[in-house]
Design a protein around this motif. Structure first.
Motif, short mmCIF file in Angstrom:
data_model
loop_
_atom_site.label_atom_id
_atom_site.label_comp_id
_atom_site.label_asym_id
_atom_site.label_seq_id
_atom_site.Cartn_x
_atom_site.Cartn_y
_atom_site.Cartn_z
N SER A 160 1.22 4.99 -15.39
CA SER A 160 1.33 6.13 -14.50
C SER A 160 1.74 7.39 -15.26
N PHE A 161 2.67 7.24 -16.17
CA PHE A 161 3.14 8.38 -16.95
C PHE A 161 2.05 8.91 -17.88
N ALA A 162 1.27 8.00 -18.47
CA ALA A 162 0.22 8.40 -19.41
C ALA A 162 -0.96 9.05 -18.70
N THR A 163 -1.28 8.57 -17.50
CA THR A 163 -2.47 9.06 -16.80
C THR A 163 -2.16 10.18 -15.80
N GLY A 164 -0.88 10.31 -15.43
CA GLY A 164 -0.52 11.30 -14.41
C GLY A 164 -0.82 10.83 -13.00
N LYS A 165 -1.20 9.58 -12.85
CA LYS A 165 -1.50 9.04 -11.52
C LYS A 165 -0.24 8.38 -10.96
N PRO A 166 0.26 8.84 -9.82
CA PRO A 166 1.52 8.30 -9.30
C PRO A 166 1.40 6.84 -8.86
N LEU A 167 2.50 6.14 -8.93
CA LEU A 167 2.56 4.77 -8.44
C LEU A 167 2.46 4.77 -6.91
N ARG A 168 1.84 3.76 -6.37
CA ARG A 168 1.67 3.66 -4.92
C ARG A 168 2.72 2.68 -4.36
N TRP A 169 3.92 3.21 -4.13
CA TRP A 169 4.99 2.40 -3.57
C TRP A 169 4.73 2.15 -2.08
N THR A 170 5.15 1.01 -1.61
CA THR A 170 5.06 0.69 -0.19
C THR A 170 6.38 1.04 0.48
N ARG A 171 6.32 1.91 1.49
CA ARG A 171 7.54 2.30 2.19
C ARG A 171 8.09 1.12 2.98
N VAL A 172 9.39 0.89 2.83
CA VAL A 172 10.05 -0.21 3.53
C VAL A 172 10.54 0.25 4.90
#
Length: 213
Positions: free
Chosen positions: A105-117
């Motif tokens: 994610s850091f290298a590509t600039g694409k954010p992680l897709r976290w699942t909201r709890v």
């Protein structure tokens, strides 16, 4: 006047209508459970990285606000950006396989897709900042996250659960400097006393328009 339907036909129509009503009822329950999240009170949802609040908030003592930096100013507590995680993990556990999605994610600039709890339905208005300003500690809604290896929901987040607090909020309020302390509010109030501010009126807390706008 001649009877339009025979007794058997009338019975059949009634049975069909009852069946339709039953399906609607079941569908409503299923939809509501879906809005609440699958097994929300029993299991932690799958995440791109098995982030441990127990390790970060409990063992390392990282303040909630370091990662959830908008919790005091905005309605949404905020999900930490990859750059926030990398302030530590550019130096710590840099080769851990578990953290490869973070490095990608850091290298590509694409954010992680976290699942909201803790994800409320769209028809519910909720503002983190006002709850924090009034003295509601994180633990009241999120539980002892400092003891959760994987984040899961411990509160039902149903309307009646919210109203129970809105009708009698005082026992759940603490002094502002202890809002991010993970100990139970009863312990905090015993050790450090109750907050000095008093709610002048509770009527607004239970108005429909407060949460449904």
């Amino acid at each position: 006047m001649a009877q339009v339907f025979s007794p058997g036909g009338v019975l059949a129509v009634k049975l069909v209508l009852l069946g339709v009503l039953g399906l609607v009822a079941v569908g409503t329950v299923v939809a509501y459970q879906h809005l609440q999240g699958p097994n929300a009170l029993a299991e932690a949802p799958e995440q791109p990285i098995p982030f441990s609040h127990k390790h970060h908030a409990g063992d390392d003592g990282i303040d909630c606000r370091y990662c959830h930096d908008s919790v005091e100013q905005a309605s949404f507590a905020g999900i930490p950006a990859t750059q926030v995680c990398m302030t530590c993990h550019s130096q710590l556990f840099t080769d851990a396989p578990m953290l490869q999605p973070l490095r990608t994610s850091f290298a590509t600039g694409k954010p992680l897709r976290w699942t909201r709890v803790h994800d409320l339905p769209d028809f519910v208005y909720f503002d983190h900042s006002i709850h924090v300003k009034k003295g509601v500690g994180c633990v009241e809604c999120h539980g002892r996250v400092d003891r959760m290896p994987l984040m899961r929901r411990v509160a039902p987040l149903e309307m009646q659960w919210c109203l129970e607090c809105h009708r009698n909020p005082e026992p759940r309020l603490r002094k502002p400097e202890y809002e991010f302390d993970m100990r139970p509010t009863s312990v905090i109030r015993t050790l450090y006393g109750a907050p000095g501010t008093k709610l002048l009126s509770k009527r607004r807390l239970t108005d429909c328009s407060t949460c449904h706008r």
